[in-house]
Motif scaffolding. Structure first.
Motif, PDB file in Angstrom:
ATOM      1  N   GLY A 195       0.823  -1.216   0.000  1.00 31.29           N
ATOM      2  CA  GLY A 195       0.000   0.000   0.000  1.00 31.29           C
ATOM      3  C   GLY A 195       0.848   1.252   0.000  1.00 31.29           C
ATOM      4  O   GLY A 195       0.565   2.211  -0.740  1.00 31.29           O
ATOM      5  N   GLY A 196       1.905   1.278   0.816  1.00 28.67           N
ATOM      6  CA  GLY A 196       2.796   2.431   0.830  1.00 28.67           C
ATOM      7  C   GLY A 196       3.523   2.613  -0.480  1.00 28.67           C
ATOM      8  O   GLY A 196       3.673   3.740  -0.980  1.00 28.67           O
ATOM      9  N   LEU A 197       3.970   1.497  -1.080  1.00 29.31           N
ATOM     10  CA  LEU A 197       4.664   1.576  -2.370  1.00 29.31           C
ATOM     11  C   LEU A 197       3.732   2.071  -3.468  1.00 29.31           C
ATOM     12  O   LEU A 197       4.118   2.909  -4.293  1.00 29.31           O
ATOM     13  N   ALA A 198       2.504   1.552  -3.498  1.00 30.05           N
ATOM     14  CA  ALA A 198       1.540   1.960  -4.524  1.00 30.05           C
ATOM     15  C   ALA A 198       1.240   3.455  -4.429  1.00 30.05           C
ATOM     16  O   ALA A 198       1.153   4.158  -5.450  1.00 30.05           O
ATOM     17  N   LEU A 199       1.081   3.947  -3.199  1.00 35.18           N
ATOM     18  CA  LEU A 199       0.829   5.375  -3.015  1.00 35.18           C
ATOM     19  C   LEU A 199       2.018   6.201  -3.505  1.00 35.18           C
ATOM     20  O   LEU A 199       1.848   7.208  -4.216  1.00 35.18           O
ATOM     21  N   LYS A 200       3.221   5.785  -3.164  1.00 39.07           N
ATOM     22  CA  LYS A 200       4.417   6.513  -3.576  1.00 39.07           C
ATOM     23  C   LYS A 200       4.540   6.569  -5.094  1.00 39.07           C
ATOM     24  O   LYS A 200       4.728   7.654  -5.678  1.00 39.07           O
ATOM     25  N   ILE A 201       4.424   5.422  -5.759  1.00 38.80           N
ATOM     26  CA  ILE A 201       4.559   5.380  -7.221  1.00 38.80           C
ATOM     27  C   ILE A 201       3.436   6.168  -7.878  1.00 38.80           C
ATOM     28  O   ILE A 201       3.655   6.926  -8.839  1.00 38.80           O
ATOM     29  N   GLY A 202       2.209   6.009  -7.369  1.00 42.07           N
ATOM     30  CA  GLY A 202       1.077   6.731  -7.954  1.00 42.07           C
ATOM     31  C   GLY A 202       1.234   8.234  -7.857  1.00 42.07           C
ATOM     32  O   GLY A 202       0.952   8.966  -8.822  1.00 42.07           O
ATOM     33  N   VAL A 203       1.688   8.729  -6.705  1.00 39.34           N
ATOM     34  CA  VAL A 203       1.896  10.165  -6.534  1.00 39.34           C
ATOM     35  C   VAL A 203       2.976  10.673  -7.478  1.00 39.34           C
ATOM     36  O   VAL A 203       2.837  11.741  -8.086  1.00 39.34           O
ATOM     37  N   ILE A 204       4.055   9.920  -7.638  1.00 38.27           N
ATOM     38  CA  ILE A 204       5.134  10.338  -8.551  1.00 38.27           C
ATOM     39  C   ILE A 204       4.627  10.448  -9.972  1.00 38.27           C
ATOM     40  O   ILE A 204       4.898  11.435 -10.683  1.00 38.27           O
ATOM     41  N   ILE A 205       3.851   9.450 -10.419  1.00 40.16           N
ATOM     42  CA  ILE A 205       3.322   9.489 -11.784  1.00 40.16           C
ATOM     43  C   ILE A 205       2.399  10.688 -11.985  1.00 40.16           C
ATOM     44  O   ILE A 205       2.499  11.416 -12.988  1.00 40.16           O
ATOM     45  N   LEU A 206       1.497  10.920 -11.029  1.00 43.76           N
ATOM     46  CA  LEU A 206       0.560  12.035 -11.149  1.00 43.76           C
ATOM     47  C   LEU A 206       1.288  13.385 -11.170  1.00 43.76           C
ATOM     48  O   LEU A 206       0.991  14.256 -11.995  1.00 43.76           O
ATOM     49  N   ILE A 207       2.243  13.543 -10.266  1.00 41.79           N
ATOM     50  CA  ILE A 207       2.941  14.823 -10.169  1.00 41.79           C
ATOM     51  C   ILE A 207       3.743  15.112 -11.427  1.00 41.79           C
ATOM     52  O   ILE A 207       3.690  16.226 -11.980  1.00 41.79           O
ATOM     53  N   TYR A 208       4.480  14.125 -11.918  1.00 37.69           N
ATOM     54  CA  TYR A 208       5.306  14.358 -13.100  1.00 37.69           C
ATOM     55  C   TYR A 208       4.479  14.450 -14.379  1.00 37.69           C
ATOM     56  O   TYR A 208       4.969  14.922 -15.402  1.00 37.69           O
ATOM     57  N   THR A 209       3.231  14.001 -14.325  1.00 36.44           N
ATOM     58  CA  THR A 209       2.354  14.115 -15.486  1.00 36.44           C
ATOM     59  C   THR A 209       1.729  15.498 -15.595  1.00 36.44           C
ATOM     60  O   THR A 209       1.580  16.047 -16.699  1.00 36.44           O
ATOM     61  N   PHE A 210       1.393  16.108 -14.443  1.00 41.72           N
ATOM     62  CA  PHE A 210       0.605  17.334 -14.478  1.00 41.72           C
ATOM     63  C   PHE A 210       1.329  18.569 -13.951  1.00 41.72           C
ATOM     64  O   PHE A 210       0.830  19.680 -14.116  1.00 41.72           O
ATOM     65  N   LEU A 211       2.491  18.402 -13.310  1.00 41.17           N
ATOM     66  CA  LEU A 211       3.185  19.556 -12.733  1.00 41.17           C
ATOM     67  C   LEU A 211       4.572  19.709 -13.335  1.00 41.17           C
ATOM     68  O   LEU A 211       5.119  18.756 -13.899  1.00 41.17           O
TER      69      LEU A 211
END
Length: 536
Positions: A195-211
Motif C-alpha cells: 500500500g505504501g509503495l503503490a501510493l508513492k509510485i502513484g503520486v510520482i506518476i501524477l505529479i510528473y504528469t501534471f506539474l
C-alpha cells in the motif's frame, strides 16, 4: 501439530566457550516441524511483493530519467545512500530489540517485553531527534560537497531533507513491525508495504504528469508512503501483541544497558556494511561526476533486486531461528541455517547467471542502446551475489546467539579495506569506475563466503568447515547458468522483452529442475518437501 523425520546432519550441542569437539556427520537427528510456520505463504507473499516492487522500481528508473535526465536521477539514489547511514545506529536497536523481545514473548513475560519494546522505541526516537540538526546542516552544504547538475542544487537539498524524513518515519514503523514479524505474519506486513509503495509510485506518476518537473517530488511521495506504512504497522502491532503498550514510563536504563552490548557491535557491523553497500555511489560521484553516478546507480538497482529477493526468501526464517534459540533447540538451528544457505545459493544462482549472460540486451531494452556500455559494470556488480547473499541466514544465527562482536569488527575492516582498494583501483589505478565493484566484490567474497560460515560453525561448536559445503552449489550453478545464458545470447540475442522473458523462463525452468535433482541430497529434499507440506 508436528511431523518428525530423520535428517542426517551433524548433531549440535549447546554452544559454549569450550574447545570444539569433533562431531560425526553421519549422526541422525529428529527435527520437529510446526504447522505454525506458514512457510509457503510467507515466502510466496515476500516473493510476490518483491517482484511487484522490483517491477515498479525498474519501470520508474527510465520514467524518471526521461523526465529529469540521468544526471539528476543520480541524485535520488545518492541521497538514499547518505540518509541510510543513519541505519548504523537505528538498525542496531532493531536487531537487539527483536532478539530480546522474542525471548521475553517466548517466556510470556509481558512486563519485561514492554520494557524491551519501550526502551527501544524511545531510544530510537531520541536518536532521530538528535539527527535533525545534522540533516539541516547537510542539506545546506549539499550542493557544495557533491557533484550536482546545474540548476538542480536547491531541489537536491530539499530531496535530501524529505528523504531523511521518510527514512525516519520508516524506522519508527519498523519498530512496530517487530510484533507481526515475530509472529511470522508476513502476509499482512507485505500488504501494508505494498500500500505504501503503490501510493508513492502513484503520486510520482501524477505529479510528473501534471506539474513542472522537480526533483524533490520523489522525496515528498516517499514521505506520504512512509506515513501509510507507519499507520499500518501500528495497527498490526496492536492486533498481534495487545499485551504491549507505548509508555515512556516503561523505559528502562538497565534494559538499555542489557541491549547496548549487542547493539554496539551490531552498530560496528552496520558501519562496515554501509561502507560495502552504500559508499560506492559516493566514490563514483566524487571522482567520476553526476552522469556516471546516474548510470552506475541504475545498474546497482539490479544488484539491490537480488538483495531484495534474498531477503524475501530468507527473512521468514529469522523468527524461526530466534524462536529455536529461545527454546535452546540448537540442532534445529543448525539444520535450518545449513539448508537455508544452500537453498538460497541455488535460488540466487539463476537470476545472477541470467543477468550476467544477458547484460547487454537487458540494458538495451531497459535503458536504451546508449547505455549498453554499462554491461561490464553490471556483471562486476552482480556476478558474486549468489555466494555473498546466500550467507545471510548465518547472520540471523549470530544475532540470535548474541555473538556479534567479531562479525562487526570483520565487517568494518572489510568495508574500510574495500573503500581504500576501490579508490586505489579507480582513481590512481587504470580500472576507472570498474575498480569500485571489483574492490567490493573481493571484500564480500572474503567476508561472506569464508569468514561468516567459519565463525558461525565456531559459535555452534561445529567443525570449522561445516557450513562451507552449503555455499559451493550456488557458486557452481551461477557459473553454469551464466555460461548457458551467454551461449544463448551469442547464438540468438533477444531483441524484445518478450524474447528476453521467454529465454529467461526457459533457462530458469531447465536449470531449476537440474538444481533440484542434482543440487540437493535425498535427505535434504525430504526435509524441504516435509517443511513445505506442513508450512502453509
Amino acid at each position: 501439530m508436528t511431523h518428525k523425520f530423520v535428517l542426517p546432519l551433524p548433531a549440535t550441542p549447546k554452544p559454549s566457550a569450550a574447545k570444539l569437539t569433533r562431531i560425526s556427520a553421519a549422526q541422525s537427528v529428529d527435527v520437529a516441524l510446526s504447522t505454525d510456520n506458514h512457510l509457503i505463504g510467507n515466502v510466496f507473499s515476500n516473493v510476490v511483493y518483491t517482484f511487484i516492487a522490483a517491477l515498479a522500481n525498474l519501470w520508474l528508473t527510465p520514467f524518471l530519467i526521461t523526465n529529469i535526465g540521468i544526471a539528476a536521477f543520480g541524485m535520488i539514489p545518492l541521497t538514499n545512500s547518505i540518509v541510510a547511514y543513519a541505519a548504523i545506529l537505528t538498525t542496531a536497536i532493531y536487531n537487539s530489540v527483536s532478539r530480546f523481545l522474542a525471548i521475553e514473548l517466548e517466556k510470556n513475560d509481558y512486563t519485561a517485553a514492554n520494557k524491551v519494546f519501550n526502551t527501544a522505541m524511545f531510544s530510537l526516537i531520541g536518536l532521530l531527534v538528535g539527527f535533525i540538526p545534522l540533516v539541516i546542516v547537510i542539506a545546506i552544504i549539499f550542493p557544495a560537497i557533491f557533484h550536482i547538475p546545474a540548476g538542480w542544487e536547491a531541489d537536491a537539498s530539499w530531496l535530501f531533507v524529505l528523504t531523511a524524513v521518510s527514512f525516519f518515519i520508516t524506522l519508527i514503523g519498523t519498530n512496530f513491525s517487530i510484533s507481526p514479524f515475530l509472529k511470522s505474519q508476513f502476509i499482512p506486513i507485505n500488504t501494508i508495504n505494498f500500500g505504501g509503495l503503490a501510493l508513492k509510485i502513484g503520486v510520482i506518476i501524477l505529479i510528473y504528469t501534471f506539474l513542472p518537473h522537480k526533483l524533490w517530488y520523489v522525496g515528498a511521495a516517499s514521505v506520504l508512503g512512509a506515513v501509510v506504512i507507519l499507520a499500518g504497522f501500528v495497527i498490526l502491532w496492536k492486533k498481534f501483541t495487545p499485551q504491549l503498550h507505548l509508555n515512556i514510563h516503561d523505559f528502562s536504563q538497565s534494559q538499555l544497558a542489557s541491549m547496548a552490548g549487542m547493539a554496539g557491535w551490531v552498530m560496528v557491523n552496520m558501519a562496515g556494511a554501509m561502507l560495502l553497500s552504500r559508499a560506492d555511489l559516493l566514490i563514483i560521484n566524487r571522482y567520476f561526476g553526476a552522469v556516471i553516478t546516474g548510470g552506475y546507480a541504475s545498474i546497482v538497482q539490479l544488484s539491490m533486486l537480488l538483495e531484495y529477493a534474498a531477503n524475501a526468501a530468507s527473512i521468514v526464517l529469522r523468527p524461526m531461528i530466534l524462536n529455536q534459540y529461545a527454546r535452546q533447540d540448537f540442532q534445529a538451528l543448525q539444520n535450518t541455517s545449513y539448508l537455508a544457505v544452500k537453498g538460497l545459493g541455488l535460488l540466487l544462482a539463476l537470476p545472477v547467471g541470467v543477468m550476467c549472460g544477458f547484460a547487454v540486451p537487458l540494458l538495451k531494452l531497459w535503458l536504451g542502446g546508449d547505455y549498453t556500455f554499462l554491461a561490464p559494470l553490471l556483471v562486476l556488480v552482480i556476478f558474486y551475489q549468489a555466494l555473498s547473499l546466500s550467507a545471510r541466514p548465518l547472520l540471523f544465527v549470530q544475532n540470535a546467539c548474541d555473538r556479534v562482536k567479531w562479525p562487526g569488527i570483520i565487517t568494518l575492516i572489510s568495508g574500510t579495506g574495500a573503500i581504500v582498494l576501490a579508490i586505489l583501483l579507480s582513481k590512481w589505478g587504470t580500472w576507472g569506475p570498474a575498480g569500485i565493484p571489483v574492490a567490493i566484490a573481493l571484500a564480500m567474497i572474503l567476508k561472506n563466503g569464508i569468514y561468516m560460515p567459519i565463525y558461525t560453525a565456531r559459535i555452534l561448536n561445529l567443525q570449522w568447515w561445516s557450513f562451507l559445503p552449503a555455499l559451493i552449489p550456488g557458486v557452481l550453478y551461477s557459473a553454469v547458468t551464466g555460461a548457458c545464458t551467454f551461449a544463448v545470447n551469442y547464438i540468438a540475442p533477444p531483441a524484445s522483452w518478450l524474447w528476453l522473458g521467454a529465454y529467461s523462463a526457459m533457462i530458469f525452468v531447465l536449470l531449476g529442475f537440474l538444481a533440484w535433482w542434482i543440487g540437493f541430497k535425498p535427505s535434504e529434499k525430504q526435509f524441504i518437501k516435509t517443511y513445505l507440506r506442513f508450512g502453509w
